[in-house]
Design a protein around this motif. Structure first.
Motif: not given
Length: 109
Positions: A74-79
């Motif tokens: 999730e963190f990666d998807l939203v940067g």
């Protein structure tokens, strides 16, 4: 270098690559005090016996495992930076446990 963490998944190819990196560090005469293996994206930190045997066969020093935690995805998807991960998440706890095993003082982090 005080500590080198080789992070890989639980595949035979991943373990072979980790072994190659470890050998390369030695062959190049790189001064590394401790070399550790960390398994990434494990299923509730369960490590199959065949993987444990392969790690032992390759002479790698397994220090810990990181669970497959959806929070990281999730963190990666939203940067969003992973440094913002809550201390209550499984991934944070796993990293903290590895740091203690490696003798890293968390208060300086």
């Amino acid at each position: 270098i005080d500590k080198l963490f080789i992070v890989t998944d639980m595949t035979m190819r991943g373990l072979a690559a980790a072994s190659h990196i470890s050998r390369l560090v030695n062959e190049l005469g790189t001064r590394v005090h401790d070399v550790y293996l960390v398994l990434n994206r494990t299923d509730k930190n369960h490590i199959p016996e065949i993987i444990k045997q392969k790690i032992e066969e390759l002479g790698l020093d397994l220090i810990g495992a990181l669970p497959n935690d959806g929070v990281i995805t999730e963190f990666d998807l939203v940067g969003r930076p992973i440094l913002e991960v809550s201390e209550e998440t499984p991934i944070y706890k796993a990293v903290a446990k590895i740091a203690v095993k490696a003798g890293i003082n968390q208060s300086t982090q």
